[in-house]
Enzyme design. Structure first.
Site, short mmCIF file in Angstrom:
data_model
loop_
_atom_site.label_atom_id
_atom_site.label_comp_id
_atom_site.label_asym_id
_atom_site.label_seq_id
_atom_site.Cartn_x
_atom_site.Cartn_y
_atom_site.Cartn_z
N HIS A 24 4.90 -12.86 6.01
CA HIS A 24 4.70 -12.43 4.62
C HIS A 24 3.41 -11.61 4.54
O HIS A 24 2.44 -11.90 5.23
CB HIS A 24 4.62 -13.66 3.70
N GLY B 128 3.91 -9.37 -6.83
CA GLY B 128 3.07 -9.99 -7.85
C GLY B 128 2.42 -9.01 -8.81
O GLY B 128 1.52 -9.37 -9.56
N LYS C 175 4.91 -20.27 -2.65
CA LYS C 175 3.51 -20.02 -2.26
C LYS C 175 2.66 -21.29 -2.44
O LYS C 175 3.16 -22.39 -2.24
CB LYS C 175 2.97 -18.82 -3.05
N GLU D 155 1.06 -11.58 2.55
CA GLU D 155 -0.15 -12.36 2.25
C GLU D 155 -0.68 -13.02 3.52
O GLU D 155 -1.89 -13.17 3.69
CB GLU D 155 0.16 -13.40 1.15
N SER E 181 8.35 -8.56 -7.29
CA SER E 181 8.55 -8.58 -8.74
C SER E 181 10.03 -8.63 -9.15
O SER E 181 10.42 -8.03 -10.16
CB SER E 181 7.84 -7.39 -9.40
P1 PGA Z 1 6.74 -11.74 -6.45
O1 PGA Z 1 6.47 -12.16 -4.92
O2 PGA Z 1 8.19 -12.00 -6.73
O3 PGA Z 1 5.82 -12.61 -7.24
O4 PGA Z 1 6.38 -10.28 -6.57
C1 PGA Z 1 7.41 -11.86 -3.93
C2 PGA Z 1 6.96 -12.44 -2.63
O5 PGA Z 1 5.74 -12.50 -2.38
O6 PGA Z 1 7.79 -12.87 -1.81
#
Ligand code: PGA
Length: 251
Positions: A97, A175, A13, A99, A215
């Site tokens: 993704h 996350g 990220k 996001e 996660s």
């Molecule tokens: P995370 O993110 O492992 O921090 O939950 C996964 C991702 O966004 O690909």
């Protein structure tokens, strides 16, 4: 035993300066030195791609971009093309993704164009899909995912998709520290494989790698990876520390 080679992918990220990225990549390279039988990918920020590529040369770690534009070039300030990613050493690119969908207006249609652009220039897309908390609570998980898969892969045929990787990332698990249970993830992965078989064909469905993301950490990887339809992980937070990520690679 699955015949699909597991892929453990790290999405860095918007973290790490160039120097930090190189240091982390060098350490990871030494930590995964003896690994066989698992593919590994890291996706640092754009400015770190080339230096990280130099740092991981000669290892089994592949490089990925976190996004791309669907045009090959042009006046698109702030964007990056597939060919530019390739020239920096990328062989993968993360597309769609949550996001990007949530904060940068990506839609199923733009995701579809990006997947086509990636495939056209020989990058392997990691195509992300996932349902929100509210959608899961309203029993919409399967219909939402089905729509994302259909729209994201619209206009493509089975032969185009040999290098595509699908990543199931429930938005409520990204996350948050809230991982889908291995049973919950397996249930969705089975559904997705069937959905690919229906939209394309069974050989593609059987060979397609489907990653779980949300996660993932060293403590839950083995359990997730023991499920027959989970072929790897897309890791955010836990990929930032080379030691921790290497433990995931060595699940
Ligand atoms: P995370 O993110 O492992 O921090 O939950 C996964 C991702 O966004 O690909």
């Amino acid at each position: 035993m699955s015949k699909r080679t597991p892929l453990i992918a790290g999405n860095w990220k918007m973290y790490k300066t160039c120097g930090e990225s190189v240091k982390s990549a060098q350490l990871l390279k030494s930590l995964v030195d003896g690994v066989t039988g698992t593919d590994i990918m890291i996706a640092p920020t754009f400015t770190s791609l080339q230096p990280v590529f130099n740092a991981i040369k000669g290892s089994r770690i592949d490089l990925g971009g976190q996004n791309l534009h669907w045009e090959t070039e042009g006046a698109f300030t702030g964007e990056i093309s597939g060919d530019i990613l390739k020239s920096a050493g990328c062989s993968f690119v993360i597309i769609g993704h949550s996001e990007r969908r949530q904060y940068f207006g990506e839609t199923d249609e733009t995701v579809n164009k990006k997947i086509k652009a990636a495939l056209a220039c020989g990058l392997k897309p990691i195509f992300c899909i996932g349902e929100s908390d509210a959608e899961r609570d309203s029993n919409l998980t399967f219909s939402v995912l089905d729509k994302q898969v259909q729209a994201g892969l619209k206009g493509l045929v089975s032969d185009d998709l040999k290098d595509l990787v699908l990543a199931y990332e429930p938005i409520w698990a990204i996350g948050t520290g809230k991982t889908a249970t291995s049973d919950q993830a397996q249930e969705v992965h089975t559904f997705l494989r069937a959905s690919i078989a229906k939209q394309f064909d069974d050989p593609l469905a059987q060979s397609l790698r489907i990653l779980y993301g949300g996660s993932v950490k060293p403590g839950n990887t083995a359990e997730l990876m023991s499920m027959p339809d989970i072929d790897g992980a897309l890791v955010g937070g836990a990929s930032l520390d080379a030691e921790t990520f290497s433990q995931i690679v060595n699940y």
